[in-house]
Write a protein that holds these residues in place. Sequence first.
Motif, short mmCIF file in Angstrom:
data_model
loop_
_atom_site.label_atom_id
_atom_site.label_comp_id
_atom_site.label_asym_id
_atom_site.label_seq_id
_atom_site.Cartn_x
_atom_site.Cartn_y
_atom_site.Cartn_z
N ARG A 79 -29.04 42.94 6.87
CA ARG A 79 -28.02 43.53 6.02
C ARG A 79 -26.84 43.97 6.88
NH1 ARG A 79 -30.20 48.65 3.10
NH2 ARG A 79 -28.02 48.73 2.45
N SER A 80 -25.68 44.06 6.26
CA SER A 80 -24.50 44.48 6.99
C SER A 80 -24.54 45.98 7.22
CB SER A 80 -23.23 44.10 6.21
OG SER A 80 -23.25 44.73 4.93
N VAL A 81 -23.87 46.42 8.28
CA VAL A 81 -23.82 47.85 8.59
C VAL A 81 -22.92 48.54 7.58
CG1 VAL A 81 -23.14 49.55 10.31
CG2 VAL A 81 -24.23 47.41 11.03
N PRO A 82 -23.39 49.61 6.93
CA PRO A 82 -22.59 50.29 5.91
C PRO A 82 -21.47 51.10 6.55
CG PRO A 82 -24.60 51.50 6.30
CD PRO A 82 -24.71 50.24 7.12
N SER A 83 -20.47 51.42 5.76
CA SER A 83 -19.38 52.26 6.24
C SER A 83 -19.72 53.74 6.09
CB SER A 83 -18.08 51.96 5.47
OG SER A 83 -18.27 52.19 4.07
N LYS A 84 -20.72 54.04 5.25
CA LYS A 84 -21.11 55.43 5.02
C LYS A 84 -22.62 55.54 4.89
CE LYS A 84 -20.35 59.40 1.91
NZ LYS A 84 -19.63 59.89 0.71
#
Length: 242
Positions: free
Chosen positions: A7-12
């Motif tokens: 999964r992509s790294v979240p911004s929050k």
Amino acid sequence: MAAPSRRSVPSKVTVLVNAELKHSGKFISASPVTERMVKAFKTAISQQNQGVEVEVLTPAMVRHGNSGQGSDALVCPLTIDLPERLTFSQQKVFQACRQIGDRRQWVQQHTAHRIANHSHLGDHWLPIIHTAKGPLYGEVIGEGVMPNSYHQPINVRDEQRQNLYHLGYRLLDSIEATPGVYLLQFSFAPDQRLIFDRLWPFPAAPAIASLHCQQPDLFTCHWRCLTGQNITDVIIPHHLAG
């Protein structure tokens, strides 16, 4: 065991903790262990992925509607005490681990290990770093004489170690565990047989012992697992192993 794709790294990130907070968002002095856990997890996030916003909430704040539900935040509980209304990717796993009696019953029915009771709680923890490619096992953590003092590594016999690995693998498989760090809490009977206590689906307080010992530490491992980042091995340098 489940093996979700990267999964992509979240911004929050929303971190849930079982503690009291001041209006300013700072921890009160009554929760120093939780404060160390949160600090370690924040450090792990910032070192791996700079620019990620970290929000810290308590279960009480979530119950009153401050959960950030509906946002793109990745919810990362560092507590088992969660409101029923909270929905997040590891929800079923946390619910399974919270049902301590059911987990003990499963161990009693499916293995030859003993189980703990209310008067005999586990004082050892096996870290299980459950990556998308499978589990890695950390060195056993033990509890010291002082409250909330933990030490790693604790030496165990090879036979005990293999029994722990096998039990941990089967437990995670039984609850369809998602990637993350788990702590298998147990103790030793006088005859050195294992006594299963419970399974924690996050780096709980004993994981603090890994901060100056294991590389990468358990909080960093947890973040990497949650975001699908690679972990090839966990080690304790020789100069720290004694």
